[in-house]
Enzyme design. Structure first.
Site, short mmCIF file in Angstrom:
data_model
loop_
_atom_site.label_atom_id
_atom_site.label_comp_id
_atom_site.label_asym_id
_atom_site.label_seq_id
_atom_site.Cartn_x
_atom_site.Cartn_y
_atom_site.Cartn_z
N GLY A 123 0.82 -1.43 -0.04
CA GLY A 123 0.02 -0.08 0.03
C GLY A 123 0.80 1.36 0.03
O GLY A 123 1.94 1.08 -0.11
N LEU A 154 0.39 3.73 -2.35
CA LEU A 154 0.85 3.56 -3.54
C LEU A 154 1.30 4.73 -4.23
O LEU A 154 1.01 5.75 -4.09
CB LEU A 154 -0.40 2.98 -4.32
CG LEU A 154 -1.04 1.74 -3.73
CD1 LEU A 154 -2.43 1.49 -4.61
CD2 LEU A 154 -0.18 0.52 -3.79
N HIS A 173 4.32 1.50 -8.08
CA HIS A 173 3.34 0.47 -7.79
C HIS A 173 2.51 0.49 -9.22
O HIS A 173 2.24 -0.45 -9.82
CB HIS A 173 2.51 0.58 -6.70
CG HIS A 173 3.30 0.54 -5.53
ND1 HIS A 173 3.27 1.62 -4.45
CD2 HIS A 173 3.75 -0.44 -4.82
CE1 HIS A 173 4.10 1.16 -3.68
NE2 HIS A 173 4.11 -0.03 -3.62
N LEU A 175 11.96 -4.42 -9.74
CA LEU A 175 13.45 -4.69 -9.66
C LEU A 175 14.24 -3.68 -8.49
O LEU A 175 15.32 -3.94 -8.35
CB LEU A 175 14.03 -4.54 -11.14
CG LEU A 175 13.54 -5.67 -11.99
CD1 LEU A 175 14.26 -5.50 -13.49
CD2 LEU A 175 13.97 -6.91 -11.56
N SER A 234 9.36 5.24 -3.43
CA SER A 234 9.30 4.14 -2.39
C SER A 234 8.31 4.74 -1.46
O SER A 234 8.22 6.16 -1.16
CB SER A 234 10.60 4.00 -1.54
OG SER A 234 10.45 3.49 -0.37
P1 AMP Z 1 6.05 -2.49 -1.59
O1 AMP Z 1 4.64 -1.99 -1.34
O2 AMP Z 1 7.16 -1.54 -1.31
O3 AMP Z 1 6.10 -3.82 -0.85
O4 AMP Z 1 6.31 -2.65 -2.97
C1 AMP Z 1 5.15 -3.43 -3.86
C2 AMP Z 1 5.80 -3.80 -5.18
O5 AMP Z 1 6.14 -2.74 -5.81
C3 AMP Z 1 7.29 -4.59 -5.06
O6 AMP Z 1 7.26 -5.50 -6.05
C4 AMP Z 1 8.07 -3.39 -5.30
O7 AMP Z 1 9.63 -3.95 -5.94
C5 AMP Z 1 7.46 -2.67 -6.37
N1 AMP Z 1 7.97 -1.11 -6.28
C6 AMP Z 1 8.12 -0.37 -5.21
N2 AMP Z 1 8.93 0.56 -5.56
C7 AMP Z 1 9.07 0.54 -6.85
C8 AMP Z 1 9.61 1.44 -7.93
N3 AMP Z 1 10.05 2.66 -7.49
N4 AMP Z 1 9.53 1.01 -9.10
C9 AMP Z 1 9.13 -0.12 -9.54
N5 AMP Z 1 8.55 -1.00 -8.70
C10 AMP Z 1 8.51 -0.67 -7.41
#
Ligand code: AMP
Length: 288
Positions: free
Chosen positions: A31, A33, A37, A149, A186
C-alpha cells in the site's frame, strides 16, 4: 472494482474468471501506492485480463517492530488510485485472516540467495516475504505476478521459490520508477524530512557514478569492486543525513559477492542507506 477481505471470497471471485479463460495478473503491495506500484499494475493490465492488487502490510517480513508500526498507510487514497487504473480486484486481508492465531508457524527460506545484502541485514525478512507471497500465489493462482526490480534480491528470491515449488506463475520483474532527481520511488520516501530527502538523492547519483567510473576504465581488464563501492559509499555519506548500511557488487544471477568486475561481464550494485533513520534501498546493473 471489488474490494475483498477474505481468502474464501477471493478464491471464489477468481474461480469464475478463470473458468471463462481469463488470464489473471497479481500485483502484491504493502500500500501507500505511488507511480512505481502503478507501473506494475499497468503492465499487468496490459498483459492480463484480470488484475488483482493486494494491499497487505505483512507483519512477518518486518524484523524491526518500529518500522512496521511507522509504515505509512492511506487505504482510501490507494483504493481511489486502483479504481482510477481500472483494477478489477483489491485484495485487503487482515493479518488475522492471513495468519490465524491457532496455526503452527511455517518457515520458508532460500539460504543461498539470502546470505548477503538485505538478507544479511534484515534477519528473517525474506522468510516472511516468501511465506506471504507463496500464500498469495496459492490463493490467487495468478498466471503472472509482477514485482519491482528496485527490490532486486526480493525478485530473485520469489522467482526461485516459484520455480522450486512448481507454482505455475510467471514472475515478472519491472524496471524501477524514479523521481526526477533519480531517487527510486518508495512508500518510505514520505517519511523523509526535507533535508533527508535532498540527501537521499545522492543514492542514485552514487550508483550511476560507479557505472561511469567503469566506462572511464575501459582500457583496464578488470576493476576491483572494493574500490568502486568505496567511491559510492563516500558520495552517499557526503550527505550528513546518510549512513550506508551496505554497498555490494554482486553476480546478477547468484547474488554472490564479486571481488572484481571483468570485461564484458555484467554485475549489479546494491545498497541500503539510512537517511535520517529511514531505510532506503536501491540497485542498478553495471556493464563493463
Ligand atoms: P511495496 O509496497 O514496497 O512492498 O512494493 C510492492 C511492489 O512494488 C514490489 O514488487 C516492489 O518492488 C515494487 N516497487 C516499489 N517501488 C518501486 C519502484 N520505484 N519502481 C518499480 N517498482 C517498485
Amino acid at each position: 472494482m471489488k474490494s475483498i477481505q477474505t481468502i474464501a471470497e477471493m478464491r471464489e471471485a477468481l474461480e469464475s474468471k478463470r473458468a471463462e479463460g481469463a488470464k489473471v495478473g497479481l500485483v502484491p503491495t504493502m500500500g501507500f501506492l505511488h507511480e512505481g506500484h502503478l507501473s506494475l499494475i499497468r503492465q499487468s493490465q496490459q498483459e492480463c485480463d484480470v488484475t488483482v492488487v493486494s494491499i497487505f502490510v505483512n507483519p512477518t517480513q518486518f524484523n524491526d517492530p518500529s518500522d512496521y508500526e511507522n509504515y505509512p498507510v492511506d487505504l482510501e487514497k490507494d483504493l481511489n488510485a486502483l479504481e482510477k487504473e481500472g483494477v478489477q480486484f483489491a485484495f485487503l486481508p487482515h493479518a488475522k485472516e492471513m495468519y490465524p492465531a491457532n496455526r503452527l508457524k511455517v518457515q520458508m527460506t532460500i539460504p543461498e540467495l539470502t546470505g548477503n545484502l538485505c538478507g544479511l541485514h534484515r534477519p528473517g525478512h525474506f522468510d516472511g516475504v516468501l511465506l506471504v507471497v507463496s500464500k498469495f500465489f496459492n490463493i490467487v493462482q495468478p498466471h503472472r505476478a509482477y514485482f519491482g526490480l528496485k527490490d532486486y534480491q526480493q525478485f530473485l528470491v520469489i522467482r526461485t521459490m516459484a520455480r522450486a515449488l512448481d507454482f505455475s506463475v510467471e514472475v515478472v520483474g519491472c524496471e524501477t520508477v524514479r523521481e526526477p532527481d533519480g531517487l527510486a520511488m518508495s512508500s518510505r520516501n514520505a517519511r523523509l524530512s526535507e533535508k533527508a530527502r535532498e540527501h537521499a538523492a545522492l543514492i542514485p547519483r552514487a550508483l550511476n557514478l560507479v557505472q561511469k567510473t567503469l566506462q572511464d576504465r575501459k582500457a583496464q581488464y578488470s576493476v576491483k569492486c572494493a574500490e568502486l563501492c568505496e567511491i559510492a559509499w563516500d558520495v552517499i555519506e557526503s550527505g550528513t543525513q546518510n549512513r550506508v548500511e551496505y554497498m555490494e557488487i554482486v553476480d546478477p544471477d547468484t547474488l554472490q559477492k564479486l571481488d572484481e568486475i571483468q570485461k564484458d561481464r555484467t554485475a549489479r550494485i546494491a545498497t541500503a542507506v539510512f537517511c535520517d533513520g529511514v531505510r532506503l534501498i536501491d540497485n542498478r546493473p553495471l556493464q563493463f
